[in-house]
Design an enzyme around this catalytic site. Structure first.
Site: not given
Ligand code: DON
Length: 575
Positions: A108, A385, A403, A405, A456-457, A477-478
Site C-alpha cells: 500500500r 481498482t 489500485t 484509487n 483500504s477496503s 469497488g471502494g
Molecule cells: O483502497 C481502497 O479501499 C480504495 N482506494 C479502493 C478504490 C476502489 O476500489 C475503486 N474501485 N472501484
C-alpha cells in the site's frame, strides 16, 4: 430369460463404468444458465483478457502462480491504465504449497514525510476535495513496483527480466484499444487532459481520444519499464524514474521527496483468518480493513441458513444489510494502519463478539444508522481498482488487488515516465466524521500521519476446504469491495452456486453511513417492497465490484471473470 438378465447386467456394468469415468470429468451442470471457464494446469482471471493471457503463458512456460501474478500485474499497468499501475499500491495474498502457508504482502502507498493531519483542510477547516483527490498532494508514495518485485524474489521462480518483458512489448508495440478503454478515456477527457503529460500519454493530438480498434503505444511507459528491467525497483525509488517523480513534485506542489521514495517499505504480514461452517477464510489484514470485516460479517451470518432463506429473498437481504451496518460502524471507529494505531483485530474477528452484535439485530425491523450531515456521500465519479486471481498446477494461489484509487488516480502523469500517480491519500480520514469519496467516515485511527498507510477496503481472499485452497477472489469497488467479496463467498458456500453464477448474481451494499441500502438491478420488485415495509431506505445502484475468481475442485479449475466490466477474461493453461 437368461439372455434378458445378462443384457440387464451388461447394461448395469456399462452405466456404472460411465458413472466412474464421469467422476474424472469436470462438472458441467446443464440445468444451469451460467458456466464458468474450465481448465487444468493453472488459470489466470483478470479484468483484461490480454493480461490474463500474459500470466497464463508464464504458467505454461513453467512459472509458478507468483511469476504469473507479477507478469499479469505489470501487463495490466499497460493495458488497463485506469487501475493497473506502477504509480499506485495494493495487496497480494500468496498461498505457497511448498510452505503450506499463506502470506499477505502489503504494498500500500505510504504518506510522504511532510504529510500532516490537516493537509486537506482549507482555511475554514473544511475538507478540500480537489486537493485531496486531484492534486499531486493526493498521491501517496507508490508501493506497486516494490511489492511486485518483493513477491517475485521471495515466492517466484523466474527472473524479473522475464516477467517484465511482456509489459514492455505491450507498451512499446502498442495494443488494440478496446471499446471499454476508448469510452472511459472519452468520458474522462476533461479531467485527464487538464494535465499536459496525461493528455500526451493517453490522447491523440489535440486531446482526441483513441477509438476502438486503433493501436495505442505508450513509449514513455515503455521507457520506465525498461529502466525497471535494467535496474529493478532501484530505478523507481532511487534512479531515473525517482528523479522525474521528485522533479514533478517540486514543480507542481507535491510532497514526495527522494527520501520518501528511498524509504518506501513493503510489509509482509500475517493474514487474518476465520472459520465459516468448516471453511477457512484467509484474507488481508490492515492496512486493509477488508479481511477483518469480511470475517466479522461471516461470523455474524454463520448461525443462520441463508440457503433456506433463499438468495435474493427480503429476509436474507435484510439480515445481510443489518450485519454490514455493524461491520462498517466498527470500521469507521477502529480501523487504521496497525504500524501506527492498535486495532482490536482479535476482538473484531471473534465469534463471541459476533454473537453479541447479533443480539442487537432484529429479523423483522431495521435498526437505523445515525444520520449523516454532509453532502452527497456517493462516489463523485466511477472509481476503479482491479483484482486478479491466479492458481497454478502446483497448488500455489495468488489473490492480488491493486489500485490508483480513482480511475486514473489523480489523473496526473509524471512527465517522461507514462506513470499515473495515485490519489490514495483520500483514503485517509481527512476530517473526523466527514465522508471521503466513498462516503466512508473515519476517526483518529485513520487520520493522516507521515509514513502511515491510508486505510483500504481491498479484500484479496482465499477460502480453504480441508486445508486445500478452494476459492480465490477479490474485487474493486471502494467501500463496496468487502460486501461484494462477502456476497460471492456466501453465494458459493451457502447457495451452492457455480462460480460464474456466484459472480454474476446481483449485489447489495450497506455501509452504516449513509443509512441507505444500495441494490443492483436484478432483484424482484416484491423483494424490494418487502424490504421497504421493514423500514429500509433503498437506492438503486450502478454495478458494484468486478470479481475475478477461481474455484479448485477435483483436479479442475473453474474460473469466472465478472461481466460487469467489459474485456475481463479467464485464461486456462490447458483445457
Ligand atoms: O483502497 C481502497 O479501499 C480504495 N482506494 C479502493 C478504490 C476502489 O476500489 C475503486 N474501485 N472501484
Amino acid at each position: 430369460m437368461i439372455k434378458k438378465i445378462s443384457t440387464y447386467l451388461f447394461f448395469l456394468l456399462f452405466v456404472s463404468s460411465v458413472g466412474a469415468k464421469n467422476q474424472d470429468l469436470p462438472i458441467i451442470d446443464y440445468s444451469s444458465i451460467t458456466h464458468p471457464e474450465i481448465g487444468t494446469g493453472g488459470m489466470v482471471v483478470s479484468q483484461r483478457k490480454v493480461a490474463s493471457e500474459v500470466g497464463a503463458k508464464i504458467l505454461r512456460e513453467g512459472g509458478n502462480a507468483v511469476d504469473a501474478a507479477v507478469a499479469t500485474a505489470l501487463a495490466l499497468a499497460v493495458v488497463l491504465p485506469r487501475a493497473g499501475n506502477l504509480g499506485g499500491g495494493g495487496f497480494m495474498l500468496i498461498y505457497s504449497e511448498e510452505l503450506k502457508k499463506t502470506v499477505a504482502i502489503d504494498y500500500r502507498e505510504m504518506a510522504p514525510l511532510q504529510a500532516s493531519r490537516d493537509m486537506f483542510l482549507d482555511s475554514n477547516g473544511n475538507y478540500d476535495r480537489k486537493k485531496a483527490q486531484f492534486s499531486l498532494l493526493s498521491a501517496g508514495v507508490p508501493g506497486t513496483v516494490a511489492g511486485l518485485h518483493y513477491a517475485l524474489k521471495k515466492y517466484g521462480t523466474l527472473s524479473w527480466e522475464v516477467v517484465i518483458d511482456p509489459a514492455i512489448t505491450l507498451a512499446e508495440d502498442g495494443f488494440v484499444v478496446p471499446h471499454d478503454l476508448s469510452s472511459v478515456l472519452s468520458n474522462y477527457r476533461n479531467r485527464l487532459t487538464a494535465n499536459a503529460a496525461t493528455a500526451r500519454t493517453y490522447y491523440k493530438r489535440n486531446k482526441v481520444p483513441y477509438e476502438a480498434g486503433e493501436i495505442i503505444k505508450l513509449p514513455d511507459l515503455a521507457w520506465s519499464l525498461k529502466e525497471l528491467k535494467k535496474q529493478g525497483p532501484a530505478a523507481f525509488y532511487k534512479g531515473k524514474i525517482a528523479e522525474k517523480i521528485v522533479a514533478e513534485m517540486e514543480r507542481n506542489g507535491g510532497l514526495i521527496t527522494s527520501e520518501d521514495l528511498a524509504n518506501y517499505k513493503v510489509k509482509e504480514r500475517v493474514p487474518v483468518k476465520g472459520i465459516y461452517k468448516g471453511y477457512e477464510i484467509v484474507s488481508m489484514p490492515p492496512s486493509s480493513s477488508g479481511g477483518v470485516h469480511l470475517i466479522q460479517m461471516l461470523n455474524m451470518l454463520e448461525p443462520f441458513s441463508l440457503k433456506e432463506m433463499g438468495f435474493g429473498s427480503a429476509q436474507s437481504i435484510h439480515l445481510m444489510s443489518e450485519v454490514m451496518k455493524r461491520a462498517y460502524a466498527d470500521r469507521s471507529r477502529y480501523l487504521g494502519d496497525t504500524d501506527f494505531v492498535s486495532v482490536p483485530l482479535i476482538g473484531l474477528t471473534n465469534k463471541e463478539y459476533a454473537k453479541a452484535l447479533l443480539k442487537e439485530i432484529s429479523l423483522t425491523e431495521v435498526t437505523s444508522s445515525e444520520d449523516i450531515s454532509n453532502g452527497n456521500p456517493l462516489p463523485y465519479e466511477s472509481p476503479d481498482t482491479t483484482h486478479f486471481s491466479v492458481m497454478d498446477g502446483k497448488g500455489n494461489v495468488v489473490a492480488n488487488t491493486y489500485t490508483l484509487n480513482f480511475s486514473y488516480g489523480s489523473g496526473i502523469v509524471i512527465p517522461g515516465t507514462g506513470i499515473l500517480m495515485n490519489n490514495e491519500m483520500d483514503d485517509f480520514s481527512s476530517k473526523k466524521g466527514v465522508p471521503n469519496a466513498y462516503g466512508l467516515v473515519g476517526f483518529e485511527a485513520n487520520e493522516i500521519k507521515a509514513q502511515k498507510r491510508p486505510l483500504s477496503s481491498m479484500t484479496p481472499t482465499i477460502v480453504f476446504k480441508n486445508q486445500k485452497p478452494y476459492l480465490v477472489l477479490g474485487s474493486p469497488g471502494g467501500s463496496r469491495i468487502i460486501t461484494t467479496v462477502l456476497q460471492v463467498v456466501i453465494n458459493v458456500l451457502e447457495h451452492d452456486m457455480n462460480i460464474k453464477q456466484a459472480v454474476i448474481s446481483p449485489r447489495i451494499h450497506h455501509q452504516w453511513l449513509p443509512d441507505v441500502l444500495l441494490m443492483e438491478e436484478g432483484f424482484s420488485s416484491d423483494t424490494i417492497d418487502l424490504l421497504k415495509e421493514k423500514g429500509h431506505t433503498i437506492r438503486p445502484s450502478r454495478t458494484m465490484g468486478s470479481v475475478q475468481a477461481i474455484i479448485s475442485k477435483d483436479n479442475y479449475l473453474y474460473g469466472a471473470a465478472d461481466p460487469r466490466r467489459p474485456e475481463a477474461g479467464a485464461v486456462v493453461v490447458s483445457p
